[in-house]
Design a protein around this motif. Structure first.
Motif, PDB file in Angstrom:
ATOM      1  N   LEU A   1       0.850  -1.188   0.000  1.00  0.00           N
ATOM      2  CA  LEU A   1       0.000   0.000   0.000  1.00  0.00           C
ATOM      3  C   LEU A   1       0.889   1.243   0.000  1.00  0.00           C
ATOM      4  O   LEU A   1       1.983   1.241   0.568  1.00  0.00           O
ATOM      5  N   CYS A   2       0.401   2.309  -0.636  1.00  0.00           N
ATOM      6  CA  CYS A   2       1.146   3.557  -0.742  1.00  0.00           C
ATOM      7  C   CYS A   2       0.256   4.706  -0.278  1.00  0.00           C
ATOM      8  O   CYS A   2      -0.927   4.776  -0.671  1.00  0.00           O
ATOM      9  N   VAL A   3       0.799   5.588   0.548  1.00  0.00           N
ATOM     10  CA  VAL A   3       0.090   6.789   0.996  1.00  0.00           C
ATOM     11  C   VAL A   3       0.904   7.991   0.543  1.00  0.00           C
ATOM     12  O   VAL A   3       2.094   8.093   0.865  1.00  0.00           O
TER      13      VAL A   3
ATOM     14  N   ALA B   1       9.079   2.264   2.929  1.00  0.00           N
ATOM     15  CA  ALA B   1       9.715   3.358   2.190  1.00  0.00           C
ATOM     16  C   ALA B   1       9.136   4.679   2.677  1.00  0.00           C
ATOM     17  O   ALA B   1       7.913   4.821   2.825  1.00  0.00           O
ATOM     18  N   VAL B   2      10.010   5.638   2.945  1.00  0.00           N
ATOM     19  CA  VAL B   2       9.611   7.002   3.286  1.00  0.00           C
ATOM     20  C   VAL B   2      10.364   7.911   2.325  1.00  0.00           C
ATOM     21  O   VAL B   2      11.577   8.101   2.468  1.00  0.00           O
ATOM     22  N   ASP B   3       9.660   8.433   1.318  1.00  0.00           N
ATOM     23  CA  ASP B   3      10.307   9.133   0.210  1.00  0.00           C
ATOM     24  C   ASP B   3      11.350   8.198  -0.405  1.00  0.00           C
ATOM     25  O   ASP B   3      11.012   7.090  -0.785  1.00  0.00           O
ATOM     26  N   SER B   4      12.595   8.610  -0.469  1.00  0.00           N
ATOM     27  CA  SER B   4      13.628   7.785  -1.105  1.00  0.00           C
ATOM     28  C   SER B   4      14.418   6.953  -0.100  1.00  0.00           C
ATOM     29  O   SER B   4      15.428   6.339  -0.455  1.00  0.00           O
ATOM     30  N   ARG B   5      13.950   6.900   1.147  1.00  0.00           N
ATOM     31  CA  ARG B   5      14.621   6.111   2.178  1.00  0.00           C
ATOM     32  C   ARG B   5      13.880   4.782   2.390  1.00  0.00           C
ATOM     33  O   ARG B   5      12.646   4.760   2.406  1.00  0.00           O
ATOM     34  N   TYR B   6      14.636   3.711   2.589  1.00  0.00           N
ATOM     35  CA  TYR B   6      14.047   2.382   2.721  1.00  0.00           C
ATOM     36  C   TYR B   6      14.505   1.732   4.020  1.00  0.00           C
ATOM     37  O   TYR B   6      15.673   1.830   4.412  1.00  0.00           O
TER      38      TYR B   6
END
Length: 269
Positions: free
Chosen positions: A152-154, A223-228
């Motif tokens: 899922l993506c928010v 994932a938070v923006d470009s951080r995993y």
């Protein structure tokens, strides 16, 4: 005015950074990487995201300015050939700004019950590593559906033009401080059923994702923006429109729909 120039490692970006430093130093600007008033990013949206996370604890004190050295981005108002115009704008700064909404991401761990907090400018997603992810999805505290699929993506409104769009989400103007929830490859058949449509969530509501059977050793990729972040310890994730905002110096702000057109349609044929 205290300035920091935040550039990526490309030769072109570093050359533009050097030009900016010299021109600003000649005009007696102060450089301060610890407590800047304005952060100028040189590169693209990825560089802006890196600068945003580097200074995310100081967002109420900083305005960002983006200079792009590649393709036109959503957060970059200036081209690399407009450095002189940017310097003039900095000299006549009147502290005007435009703000965008952000996303609070709160991850509750299963083992110790701690809540780990993150802040996103674009989006956050949760995926199961390997097998299908099964999670209960709550909106505003009420159970909405049991999701089965890849993840899922928010997304925030500005993030709606990125990964969320590729998942079939709507493009949302950042004047609307809402969230968008999109499914990643959901399973839908006679046995399993989801809404199968992106949802626009009110700023007064929030989204909670609770993996089913959290007691098992499930691998997740957050994932938070470009951080995993790879983790096996997720009890639930809560997403909500943040009270914080990101501010951009409004010297010559390119309108949102112009950015959308330039990025996805281009010039009329």
């Amino acid at each position: 005015m205290k300035i920091e120039i935040f550039a990526n490692d490309s030769d072109k970006s570093l050359a533009i950074k050097q030009q900016l430093q010299k021109k600003l130093a000649d005009r007696h600007f102060i450089f301060d990487s610890e407590n800047p008033d304005i952060v100028i990013t040189v590169g693209g949206d990825g560089t802006l995201l890196s600068a945003f996370h580097h200074y995310e604890k100081q967002l109420d004190q900083i305005r960002f300015v983006g200079v792009h050295t590649g393709h036109l981005g959503f957060y970059t108002d200036w081209r690399d050939g407009e450095i002189d115009d940017l310097v003039v704008s900095l000299q006549s700064d009147n502290r005007q700004s435009v703000s965008y909404p952000l996303l609070d991401v709160n991850v509750l761990t299963r083992k110790d019950g701690e809540v780990h907090q993150f802040l996103a400018l674009n989006e956050s997603s949760i995926r199961r590593v390997g097998p299908t992810m099964t999670s209960d999805v709550y909106i505003g505290g009420d159970l909405f559906e049991r999701f089965r699929g890849d993840g899922l993506c928010v997304a925030t409104p500005t993030g709606s033009t990125g990964y969320s769009k590729s998942l079939g989400g709507a493009v949302v103007h950042p004047d609307m401080p809402v969230l968008q929830l999109a499914e990643i490859s959901s399973i839908n058949n006679r046995v399993f059923r989801t809404i199968s449509s992106p949802l626009i969530i009110s700023p007064n509501d929030w989204v909670t994702i609770r993996p089913v059977s959290p007691g098992s050793n499930q691998d997740f990729l957050l994932a938070v923006d470009s951080r995993y972040y790879h983790t096996t310890d997720v009890a639930q994730i809560t997403y909500k429109v943040s009270k914080k905002k990101v501010y951009f110096a409004k010297y010559r702000h390119n309108g949102f729909w112009n950015r959308v057109k330039d990025s996805f349609i281009g010039d009329e044929q």
